[in-house]
Design an enzyme around this catalytic site. Structure first.
Site, PDB file in Angstrom:
ATOM      1  N   MET A  75      -8.783   8.604  -0.696  1.00  8.56           N
ATOM      2  CA  MET A  75      -9.738   8.975   0.375  1.00  8.56           C
ATOM      3  C   MET A  75     -10.220  10.408   0.174  1.00  8.56           C
ATOM      4  O   MET A  75      -9.418  11.287  -0.144  1.00  8.56           O
ATOM      5  CB  MET A  75      -9.044   8.902   1.738  1.00  8.56           C
ATOM      6  CG  MET A  75      -8.384   7.570   2.021  1.00  8.56           C
ATOM      7  SD  MET A  75      -7.560   7.616   3.615  1.00  8.56           S
ATOM      8  CE  MET A  75      -6.765   6.012   3.608  1.00  8.56           C
ATOM      9  N   SER A  97       0.828  -1.199   0.000  1.00  9.73           N
ATOM     10  CA  SER A  97       0.000   0.000   0.000  1.00  9.73           C
ATOM     11  C   SER A  97       0.868   1.257   0.000  1.00  9.73           C
ATOM     12  O   SER A  97       1.652   1.494   0.914  1.00  9.73           O
ATOM     13  CB  SER A  97      -0.901   0.005   1.232  1.00  9.73           C
ATOM     14  OG  SER A  97      -1.472   1.286   1.373  1.00  9.73           O
TER      15      SER A  97
END
Ligand code: DX5
Ligand code: ZN
Length: 216
Positions: free
Chosen positions: A37, A8
């Protein structure tokens, strides 16, 4: 078969993104997991298209893009343009999930549905045959380096059972607090792909840690 490993990017060193991408290019990592996000669906804001477009130029690895945003339908074609290979949308963010999944596939990307820790596997009964992958969150999304939620083991087993029962061609990916210890058990239970941020980038030799994940 070895597990698919998707480091990630959220845990990478943003001051030296090129260095980390080159390290990953040179590693056994299969995909690059990209967490987007919006500060609304989750209580955090990460990065968007300019970063992704830059990544696409320097990363050799397919981009596994995890959208933690409301109304992802609005941006499907933009993420395709920005270089996404796999597009993960949250079950909890999609009112017309079937349409969203078809749209992602129409754009030429793999379609993946993501479940928050509280969302039951049973809700996937009527969509499992249409998706390329299910991403199970093993933390509440929004932040790296959180503690793995143990109930995810049960969810992997239930999802595996559903996939076999429906004869679906769908991968299982797990995301959040994954390390070499729980990763081994997740693989044994049927996980095909593991996302790992902190447990790779916080180690002295991330490339070697990736190799250890591949050897699980
Ligand atoms: C959490 C993100 C994860 C996270 C994983 O909201 O979706 O992908 O960055 O990081 P670790 O492995 O550190 O939990
Ligand atoms: Zn993620």
């Amino acid at each position: 078969m070895s597990v698919i490993i998707a480091p990630s990017l959220l845990s990478a060193n943003f001051a030296d993104l090129r260095g980390d991408i080159e390290m990953l290019n040179d590693s056994e990592a299969d995909w690059l997991h990209v967490d987007v996000m919006d500060g609304v669906f989750v209580p955090n804001i990460s990065f968007g298209f300019p970063i992704m477009e830059t990544l696409k130029k320097i990363s050799y690895k397919p981009l596994d893009v995890h959208l933690m945003i409301v109304d992802p339908d609005r941006y499907i074609s933009r993420f395709k343009e920005a270089g996404a290979n796999i597009l993960n949308v949250h079950y909890e963010a999609c009112t017309h999930l079937h349409r969203t999944v078809q749209q992602i596939k129409k754009e030429g990307m793999k379609a993946a549905v993501t479940l928050n820790p509280h969302t039951p596997i049973s809700l996937l009964e009527d969509i499992i045959g249409d998706v390329d992958m299910v991403l199970l969150m093993s933390v509440n999304p929004g932040f790296a380096a959180q503690k793995y939620i143990e109930n995810t083991y049960n969810k992997v087993s239930q999802l595996k059972e559903l996939i076999l029962r429906k004869n679906a061609a769908c991968l299982i990916e797990v995301d959040g607090g994954v390390n070499l210890q729980n990763g081994k058990k997740l693989k044994e239970l049927g996980a095909d792909a593991l996302v790992a941020g902190n447990s790779i980038f916080a180690t002295d030799d991330p490339k070697d840690t990736i190799a250890q994940f591949k050897a699980l």
